[in-house]
Design an enzyme around this catalytic site. Sequence first.
Site, PDB file in Angstrom:
ATOM      1  N   LYS A 184       0.847  -1.194   0.000  1.00  0.00           N
ATOM      2  CA  LYS A 184       0.000   0.000   0.000  1.00  0.00           C
ATOM      3  C   LYS A 184       0.882   1.242   0.000  1.00  0.00           C
ATOM      4  O   LYS A 184       1.923   1.268   0.665  1.00  0.00           O
ATOM      5  CB  LYS A 184      -0.887  -0.035   1.254  1.00  0.00           C
ATOM      6  CG  LYS A 184      -1.928   1.060   1.343  1.00  0.00           C
ATOM      7  CD  LYS A 184      -2.775   0.872   2.599  1.00  0.00           C
ATOM      8  CE  LYS A 184      -3.836   1.923   2.754  1.00  0.00           C
ATOM      9  NZ  LYS A 184      -4.666   1.710   3.958  1.00  0.00           N
TER      10      LYS A 184
ATOM     11  N   SER B 115      -9.490   1.716   3.020  1.00  0.00           N
ATOM     12  CA  SER B 115      -8.658   2.471   2.115  1.00  0.00           C
ATOM     13  C   SER B 115      -7.606   1.636   1.378  1.00  0.00           C
ATOM     14  O   SER B 115      -6.979   2.140   0.447  1.00  0.00           O
ATOM     15  CB  SER B 115      -7.947   3.583   2.892  1.00  0.00           C
ATOM     16  OG  SER B 115      -7.104   3.030   3.882  1.00  0.00           O
TER      17      SER B 115
ATOM     18  N   SER C 296      -9.564  -0.605   7.191  1.00  0.00           N
ATOM     19  CA  SER C 296      -9.045  -0.437   5.831  1.00  0.00           C
ATOM     20  C   SER C 296      -8.404  -1.664   5.196  1.00  0.00           C
ATOM     21  O   SER C 296      -8.145  -1.653   3.996  1.00  0.00           O
ATOM     22  CB  SER C 296      -8.036   0.712   5.799  1.00  0.00           C
ATOM     23  OG  SER C 296      -8.725   1.918   5.701  1.00  0.00           O
TER      24      SER C 296
END
Length: 497
Positions: free
Chosen positions: A66, A141, A165
């Site tokens: 990420k 996210s 997330s």
Amino acid sequence: MGEIRDRVSEAIEKIRAVDPAYRSFVTVCEERALQAAEKLERAMQGLSQEEARRRFPLAGLVFAVKDNLCVEGVRTTAASHILENYISPYSATAVVRLEEAGAICVGKTNMDEFAMGQTTTTGAFGATKNPRYPELSAGGSSGGSAAAVALGLVDFALGSDTGGSIRQPAALCGVVGLKPAYGAVSRYGLISYASAFDVIGPLTRTVSEARMIYSVIARPHELDASMRDATYFQTSTEDNKDQKCSGASVDQDGSTRESMNAQSSSKVNSGRLRVGVLGGETSAVAAVLRKNPTFCEKYEIRYIELPMLEYAVATYYILACAQAASNLARYDGVRYGFRAEGYETLDQMYEMTRAEGFSPEVQRRIRMGRFVLGQESYHDWYEQAARVRRRIYDQVQEALAGVDVIVSETLARPYPRADFAGDSEAFLNGYEQDKLTVLANLCGLPAISVPVEAAGDDAPLGIMVTANAGREAAMFEVAERLAAPFTPCVKGGPAHE
Ligand code: GLN
């Protein structure tokens, strides 16, 4: 020789061919990945199969990270305009541990800006498309990481979870997402959002893979002061070390086998585990369990309630925004990345840089955080939320005194649609979606989301298993029995042949 390198090149080729339609990646680090592959091949040369397996348990597996996790020499943006050109001079410890174990990082994945959101639409580089359910949002996210795994572009990916997330996009994209207990994985090298809740964890195809990756990244680390003490790691990863990653094993000729078909070797043996179902007998989760008679025979099913859950979203957002406001104060146009042009005074430079560099959602959270920390509102908002958090924690502990794990849906409904715009009308609905996931962050507990076999319109997309810190083995065991088998959304390529 050369097999790992070939595998990495194939993965990158597949990303370049498939990903433009989904945007799960924001950066592909081809050169770095190929160099790492060559270095690994050299390091493995001459080692016996057993020795290679011991030293490099993840040899040749490709993974994505990420974009709020630092990778040395690679652009790390947190999907924000303000960090658009930031090249990290070091790697996050979780990434280092994976690379030391022989995994190869091929790129950085899309996300909501600074991990604030639940749809992967708020970032500076556009939205990620859900590869499995095109009418739904990819979740966030860590939506890029979830989509990359679902597509079969990588063997696994890292995400971060502050309030859901990792688990939410995992549920929406049909993969497994693990949020470790707070302090189980070093946060060093993670761009902070809310430091008291942030945790790094893996998104994988199966529960066994999540256990395997967890056992590599959950290690003590002196540069993160909030780590649990050394004994924690013995109990929380002990069972997981026995996971066998066949894909990670290196054959005599240096080649790696394809998939990580980890063999489950759960050693949880504390009698019949008690599974607490949140949401009552009429809930969609209870319906899923009823369709699984072996599960109901193996475990003792109890129905539990957590009335304090009503306050979880408000508590979480007050505390998270307060931390975000203070963590994001460092982006001032001086130390990192972007600086606005056309200012006349220093104050103007700060103001314009932050106004142009942060999206409206991030600005909203900074304002909310400043408000709850303000002299006049601190007692009524921040302190009050901290007290409510304690009561939520106590109630969850009470529940966990009667059951070994809590099972619920991962996402509070309605599920976010693909056309979710993140506008001012929709943002509060978005926050409500986090109701079930924020619980584990408010309490520091480990929780895992697994995809569920599609069973009618009302079936949940993902089921979440939450346990007490230190009871990871029970969590993994129950999750493994609930998880539907993984199917990649796009066939072919190195991750699935
Ligand atoms: N959706 C939550 C938020 O926006 C959680 C995000 C996260 O876990 N990083 O704050």
